[in-house]
Write a protein that holds these residues in place. Sequence first.
Motif, mmCIF file in Angstrom:
data_model
loop_
_atom_site.group_PDB
_atom_site.id
_atom_site.type_symbol
_atom_site.label_atom_id
_atom_site.label_comp_id
_atom_site.label_asym_id
_atom_site.label_seq_id
_atom_site.Cartn_x
_atom_site.Cartn_y
_atom_site.Cartn_z
ATOM 1 N N CYS A 128 18.071 35.941 51.552
ATOM 2 C CA CYS A 128 17.331 36.784 52.252
ATOM 3 C C CYS A 128 16.118 37.025 51.165
ATOM 4 O O CYS A 128 16.865 37.956 50.158
ATOM 5 N N GLU A 129 15.107 36.883 50.876
ATOM 6 C CA GLU A 129 14.171 37.622 50.174
ATOM 7 C C GLU A 129 13.454 38.507 49.872
ATOM 8 O O GLU A 129 13.485 39.865 49.144
ATOM 9 N N THR A 130 13.512 38.850 51.377
ATOM 10 C CA THR A 130 12.949 40.023 52.402
ATOM 11 C C THR A 130 14.467 41.533 52.141
ATOM 12 O O THR A 130 14.537 42.650 51.356
ATOM 13 N N ASP A 131 15.427 41.303 52.607
ATOM 14 C CA ASP A 131 16.645 42.122 51.782
ATOM 15 C C ASP A 131 17.363 41.937 50.465
ATOM 16 O O ASP A 131 18.099 42.656 50.472
ATOM 17 N N GLU A 132 17.114 41.263 50.022
ATOM 18 C CA GLU A 132 17.495 40.443 48.258
ATOM 19 C C GLU A 132 19.189 40.317 48.455
ATOM 20 O O GLU A 132 19.185 41.101 47.492
ATOM 21 N N MET A 133 19.087 39.428 49.382
ATOM 22 C CA MET A 133 20.894 39.581 48.977
ATOM 23 C C MET A 133 20.758 38.040 49.447
ATOM 24 O O MET A 133 20.227 37.695 51.066
ATOM 25 N N PHE A 134 22.412 37.638 49.732
ATOM 26 C CA PHE A 134 22.704 36.088 50.030
ATOM 27 C C PHE A 134 23.322 36.465 51.534
ATOM 28 O O PHE A 134 24.044 37.772 51.085
ATOM 29 N N LEU A 135 23.199 35.678 52.558
ATOM 30 C CA LEU A 135 23.934 36.409 53.904
ATOM 31 C C LEU A 135 24.951 35.739 53.882
ATOM 32 O O LEU A 135 25.338 34.148 53.561
ATOM 33 N N ALA A 136 26.049 36.147 54.345
ATOM 34 C CA ALA A 136 27.106 36.030 54.628
ATOM 35 C C ALA A 136 27.110 35.812 56.091
ATOM 36 O O ALA A 136 26.296 35.955 56.919
ATOM 37 N N ASP A 137 27.873 34.318 55.937
ATOM 38 C CA ASP A 137 27.938 33.636 56.858
ATOM 39 C C ASP A 137 27.567 34.276 58.558
ATOM 40 O O ASP A 137 26.558 34.011 58.951
ATOM 41 N N ARG A 138 27.949 34.859 58.994
ATOM 42 C CA ARG A 138 28.042 36.322 60.636
ATOM 43 C C ARG A 138 26.776 36.768 60.660
ATOM 44 O O ARG A 138 25.946 36.608 61.201
ATOM 45 N N TYR A 139 25.351 35.850 59.430
ATOM 46 C CA TYR A 139 24.248 37.119 59.064
ATOM 47 C C TYR A 139 23.112 36.672 59.237
ATOM 48 O O TYR A 139 22.228 37.013 59.258
ATOM 49 N N VAL A 140 23.390 34.777 59.345
ATOM 50 C CA VAL A 140 22.631 34.101 59.369
ATOM 51 C C VAL A 140 22.672 33.788 61.233
ATOM 52 O O VAL A 140 23.788 33.608 62.155
ATOM 53 N N GLY A 141 21.272 33.640 61.865
ATOM 54 C CA GLY A 141 21.047 32.759 63.169
ATOM 55 C C GLY A 141 20.244 31.868 63.662
ATOM 56 O O GLY A 141 20.100 31.546 62.161
ATOM 57 N N GLY A 142 20.732 30.984 64.369
ATOM 58 C CA GLY A 142 19.531 29.639 64.129
ATOM 59 C C GLY A 142 20.297 29.013 65.054
ATOM 60 O O GLY A 142 21.324 29.131 65.573
ATOM 61 N N THR A 143 19.595 27.156 65.444
ATOM 62 C CA THR A 143 19.382 26.165 65.608
ATOM 63 C C THR A 143 21.254 25.898 65.839
ATOM 64 O O THR A 143 21.073 25.463 64.495
ATOM 65 N N CYS A 144 21.685 25.262 66.699
ATOM 66 C CA CYS A 144 22.979 24.173 66.442
ATOM 67 C C CYS A 144 22.629 22.984 66.182
ATOM 68 O O CYS A 144 21.993 22.595 66.975
ATOM 69 N N TYR A 145 22.674 22.067 64.721
ATOM 70 C CA TYR A 145 22.458 20.991 64.852
ATOM 71 C C TYR A 145 23.091 19.953 65.393
ATOM 72 O O TYR A 145 22.737 18.635 65.334
ATOM 73 N N VAL A 146 24.281 20.779 66.155
ATOM 74 C CA VAL A 146 25.042 19.522 66.749
ATOM 75 C C VAL A 146 24.117 19.343 68.263
ATOM 76 O O VAL A 146 24.383 18.514 69.073
ATOM 77 N N CYS A 147 24.496 20.985 69.038
ATOM 78 C CA CYS A 147 24.087 20.729 70.290
ATOM 79 C C CYS A 147 22.420 21.280 70.373
ATOM 80 O O CYS A 147 22.285 21.385 71.163
ATOM 81 N N GLY A 148 22.033 21.382 69.699
ATOM 82 C CA GLY A 148 20.924 22.522 70.174
ATOM 83 C C GLY A 148 20.900 24.023 70.704
ATOM 84 O O GLY A 148 19.412 24.052 70.814
ATOM 85 N N CYS A 149 22.369 24.354 70.567
ATOM 86 C CA CYS A 149 22.079 25.408 70.984
ATOM 87 C C CYS A 149 21.418 26.520 70.019
ATOM 88 O O CYS A 149 21.533 26.193 68.946
ATOM 89 N N GLU A 150 20.699 27.176 70.994
ATOM 90 C CA GLU A 150 19.627 28.536 70.170
ATOM 91 C C GLU A 150 20.333 29.857 69.481
ATOM 92 O O GLU A 150 19.700 30.315 68.599
ATOM 93 N N LYS A 151 21.267 29.730 70.182
ATOM 94 C CA LYS A 151 21.996 31.082 69.391
ATOM 95 C C LYS A 151 22.911 30.781 68.368
ATOM 96 O O LYS A 151 24.009 31.731 68.240
ATOM 97 N N ALA A 152 22.915 29.975 67.777
ATOM 98 C CA ALA A 152 24.239 29.211 66.640
ATOM 99 C C ALA A 152 24.147 30.293 65.633
ATOM 100 O O ALA A 152 23.098 31.321 65.374
ATOM 101 N N ARG A 153 25.855 31.126 65.350
ATOM 102 C CA ARG A 153 25.640 31.974 64.242
ATOM 103 C C ARG A 153 25.637 31.060 63.263
ATOM 104 O O ARG A 153 25.771 30.370 62.827
ATOM 105 N N GLY A 154 25.577 31.434 62.066
ATOM 106 C CA GLY A 154 26.467 30.940 60.928
ATOM 107 C C GLY A 154 27.914 30.631 60.648
ATOM 108 O O GLY A 154 27.332 30.090 59.611
ATOM 109 N N ASP A 155 29.019 30.795 61.294
ATOM 110 C CA ASP A 155 30.142 29.950 61.373
ATOM 111 C C ASP A 155 30.157 29.377 62.433
ATOM 112 O O ASP A 155 30.662 28.231 62.189
ATOM 113 N N GLU A 156 29.855 29.467 64.143
ATOM 114 C CA GLU A 156 30.482 29.041 64.565
ATOM 115 C C GLU A 156 29.568 28.969 65.545
ATOM 116 O O GLU A 156 28.292 29.930 65.930
#
Length: 555
Positions: A128-156
Amino acid sequence: MTRYLVTSALPYANGPIHFGHVAGVYLPADVYVRTLRMMGEEVLSICGTDEYGVAITLKADQEGTPYPEYVKRWNHEIHSFFDRLHIEFDTFSGTSRCPQHEGTAQDFFRHLGANGYLDKQETTQLYCETDEMFLADRYVGGTCYVCGCEKARGDECPDCGTWIDPLRLIAPVCKQCGNTPVHRTTRHWYLNLPKLRDEHIGAWINDHEWKPNVRAFIQNLLKDVPSRSVTRDLKWGVPVPEDLAEGEEGKRLYVWFDAPIGYISFTKELMAQRGTPDEWQRWWQDPETRLVHFLGKDNIPFHCLVFPSMLWGTQQNYILPWQVPANEFYNLEAGKFSTSEGRTLDLDAFFAKYDPEAVRFYILTTLPETSDSTFSLEQMVLTINSGLAGNLGNLATRVLKFLAKNFDGIIPPIAPEHLDEMDHLMLGDCGEIGDPGIHVREFRFRQAAATLLANSSVGNVFMQRTEPWALRKTDPERAASALNTLCEWIRWVAQWMAPFLPQKAQELWEMLGCQGQVAQEPWPGIPQKGAWRRLEAGARLGTPEALFPRVEGGE
RNA sequence: GGCGAGGUAGCUCAGUCGGUUAGAGCGCAGGCUUCAUAAGCCUGAAGUCGCGGGUUCGAGUCCCGCCCUCGCUACCA
């Protein structure tokens, strides 16, 4: 005399600890140490807070507190919780406050590197260029590339359960600032655990005798050991030694790497304070020392595989663990103790109502030694009222108050012709007598606590059989002999109590009119006929008071 | 999904290398006692050891399948 180095898993200085931690680690460690000390062993007990890592910087930043101040607060908070439960250590330090820690951790890194157990690897991570840090898995969210769920976390993914590779997330966002992270490559050092396993640690683990639940836990672990990265791009941690940075300046040791080294640096710190700065080597590098790690089951892999690998890999003659009496998890009746879900007790209200040592004792009778176990308020009240108040506490008051009322509060004499009879009755016919200390040595704390109560019960049976209240009128000399014997017994009970209920044991000790600290007495073991009496007839007793008041309710 | 743990008397839990009528504490019922914190002592009732197969002379204990509960999944013992 054997030397025991006892460590308790370092609590993370990022929040309060709870009864789960106490039951799993700190209370058994405390009882173990107190018992060994009475047995005359040389013991050192080490603990402190684990104070580095991402989770701490995140929360400290959130509330705008400087890191050292933040971890200091939690260190004090946690320490005072231990004080409340009369859990003591020889030192309670912290990885960021201990002056010896940085150097010790860097030495580990240096030696492991020199011996060829550290590899450098390049990886791509979300940054993250704003926070100037690498993001541990849980601090990332996004859309699941398997089922399309928009609430996927960085780990599961919560919908389809897929184990997410954060780099493949569709539309990843930084959970802190909401911006889109970028891919960035970074180079890190990895601890070559497979190599360490093959060279020595694997065989060592297989040859070692572990608690059954510990063995079950690590058996599969050995098959598939990964290299683990030991550095991170962080702002808060032990810096990688500059002379070894090789173009990777600014890296810090990953928190799991430096945390267990804290056991060693805290020992160095303590010995320096005592004016014997080299003394730590006797504890950590003399093969005669028995190293005992108390911890919860989630820490088994670290302490049975990773930390031993580090210790051995330095080739600095460090000893490896002798025993790892890991416990399972301790649950609150409605579910897990969890600080994040607010499932905690109001400690001030709790300890206003329940005596801390009574709580200690209840927890000891329900430790998760062989499997997960449960803390229940209702059960605790039953244990306090029946075991502590009714059995142990009442034994003291029924004897001592009777003596205060009818024998002027002094220890009555025992007639020589009654000695054999009384010994035989108390030590043979009133129930089985066990040595709680034997169970403590074998890490069976529940059995130890149960044995203490069983021994106390022997006194009650004895009183029931001899009926001094009736004898007093028909055969006062025999009544005196029986009561004298009961006083002796209570003295033994007080000594057996000391590791479990240190303060109450001392109170009982003083009620008997005994001098000094009961904890300074040698461990009593099991009384032998004709050789177990220590009290002097005619000595003045203290003031009898209820040791454990009954408690109401359970809500 | 993966890994792990567990399902034994009303409750909380023990059951080591498979071996005689399955244990403890608490709770419950009955009796005794009165020194004591409505405490103590004695006796008793209570379990098809999650379900179904299998191995064995013999299984709560080993193997297979199923059901249920829970934990972990790289920052909570």
